[in-house]
Design a protein around this motif. Structure first.
Motif, mmCIF file in Angstrom:
data_model
loop_
_atom_site.group_PDB
_atom_site.id
_atom_site.type_symbol
_atom_site.label_atom_id
_atom_site.label_comp_id
_atom_site.label_asym_id
_atom_site.label_seq_id
_atom_site.Cartn_x
_atom_site.Cartn_y
_atom_site.Cartn_z
ATOM 1 N N GLN A 70 0.833 -1.205 0.000
ATOM 2 C CA GLN A 70 0.000 0.000 0.000
ATOM 3 C C GLN A 70 0.867 1.255 0.000
ATOM 4 O O GLN A 70 0.565 2.251 0.652
ATOM 5 C CB GLN A 70 -0.937 0.002 1.215
ATOM 6 C CG GLN A 70 -2.280 0.638 0.938
ATOM 7 C CD GLN A 70 -3.278 0.422 2.053
ATOM 8 O OE1 GLN A 70 -2.971 -0.153 3.088
ATOM 9 N NE2 GLN A 70 -4.493 0.874 1.861
ATOM 10 N N ILE A 106 -3.933 -2.590 -1.223
ATOM 11 C CA ILE A 106 -5.073 -2.918 -0.376
ATOM 12 C C ILE A 106 -6.099 -1.818 -0.594
ATOM 13 O O ILE A 106 -5.865 -0.663 -0.253
ATOM 14 C CB ILE A 106 -4.680 -3.019 1.111
ATOM 15 C CG1 ILE A 106 -3.579 -4.073 1.301
ATOM 16 C CG2 ILE A 106 -5.904 -3.368 1.950
ATOM 17 C CD1 ILE A 106 -3.075 -4.188 2.728
ATOM 18 N N ASN A 142 -5.950 -1.662 -8.299
ATOM 19 C CA ASN A 142 -5.142 -2.761 -7.764
ATOM 20 C C ASN A 142 -3.860 -2.961 -8.560
ATOM 21 O O ASN A 142 -3.413 -4.100 -8.782
ATOM 22 C CB ASN A 142 -5.948 -4.062 -7.716
ATOM 23 C CG ASN A 142 -7.072 -4.020 -6.689
ATOM 24 O OD1 ASN A 142 -8.244 -4.102 -7.036
ATOM 25 N ND2 ASN A 142 -6.717 -3.852 -5.424
ATOM 26 N N CYS A 158 -7.333 -7.187 -1.838
ATOM 27 C CA CYS A 158 -5.882 -7.054 -1.673
ATOM 28 C C CYS A 158 -5.209 -7.815 -2.814
ATOM 29 O O CYS A 158 -5.365 -9.027 -2.952
ATOM 30 C CB CYS A 158 -5.460 -7.628 -0.322
ATOM 31 S SG CYS A 158 -3.680 -7.561 -0.014
#
Length: 288
Positions: free
Chosen positions: A133, A162, A199, A278
């Motif tokens: 992250q 995340i 993501n 995630c």
């Protein structure tokens, strides 16, 4: 204009702060004082151990040296303990590093202040480099240049995203997420937010890349818990700084914003199920 936008704008008029929607905050300035870093330790989601095992399996051996870059106060770094002989967490904020060293101790573990643009490692000395992250805030060309310098042939770089938490139990509190989405849109950096929301699927790494690892982090939170979590978000803290508020005052302000957006009495103690996608993007440095 949404209710959140109006609420923020009306309150922002109280201060002459130089922080404005979309402005960039130096991470060193964001974590002055330990209160925010300690909130990170308590409320930020951790790196799933499943992703740690995936990286070790891809490497094909036990790592000797593992760097976790942009480690913050060590929230996810702690998950790697026991999977490598030497683990070093690196963060640009000396406050984050101080809290990490105070919170997590292990013979294999150390935390140092440093930048993604100049990693604390010798050439070809590292087996694994992770960033959880954090990569969306990096100067990626400079980071990848350093990755190539310090990573051993066959070594792995793994970038973990995340995503924002979403409630899966009921639509009655979706207004809370929408309220925070509006703050992120106003006080975050759009390109960074987009990378995280995607993501990292459009992130280009310098080596052959795999993107097929997804894991849903599921948690049970009340709305009060959710507010504690979003109080660690950089855009939310940008808002709080723009209003000249302390963290405690900011908590009250964010709570009032959510109640204003909902136009209803919210049960702040009822526990709901929340999910955060995630994802991990991994790449292996060629052997020659």
């Amino acid at each position: 204009m949404s209710r959140t936008v109006g609420f923020v704008a009306n309150n922002a008029a109280r201060t002459m702060s130089t922080i404005t929607p979309g402005s960039k905050i130096d991470p060193k300035e964001l974590f002055v004082g330990s209160d925010l870093s300690e909130r990170y330790v308590k409320y930020r989601p951790k790196l799933p151990v499943e992703h740690v095992k995936t990286i070790v399996e891809l490497l094909g051996r036990r790592p000797e040296v593992w760097l976790d870059v942009g480690c913050g106060p060590g929230t996810s770094t702690q998950q790697i303990i026991g999977h490598t002989d030497k683990l070093v967490g690196i963060d640009v904020s000396d406050t984050q590093v101080a809290v990490a060293n105070k919170t997590f101790q292990h013979p294999s573990l150390s935390f140092v202040q440093g930048s993604c643009e100049k990693l604390h490692a010798e050439d070809c000395s590292v087996d694994v480099i992770t960033a959880v992250q954090a990569a969306h805030y990096f100067d990626l060309p400079a980071f990848f240049k350093e990755v190539d310098r310090v990573l051993k042939p066959g070594g792995i770089v793994g970038l973990v995203s995340i995503n924002l938490p979403r409630c899966v139990d009921t639509s009655s509190i979706h207004s809370a997420s929408e309220c925070i989405d509006n703050v992120i849109a106003q006080y975050g950096m759009p390109d960074k937010v987009q990378m995280l929301e995607e993501n990292y699927r459009n992130l280009v790494l310098p080596y052959p890349t795999r993107r097929d690892y997804m894991f849903d982090i599921r948690t049970s939170w009340s709305l009060r818990d959710y507010i504690d979590v979003v109080m660690t978000f950089s855009p939310v803290n940008n808002l709080i700084k723009s209003l000249g508020l302390t963290l405690e005052e900011g908590y009250v302000h964010v709570t009032d914003m959510i109640k204003e957006e909902a136009l209803m009495e919210l049960d702040m103690k009822c526990v709901y199920t929340w999910t955060q996608p995630c994802a991990i993007v991994t790449a292996s440095k060629p052997l020659n």
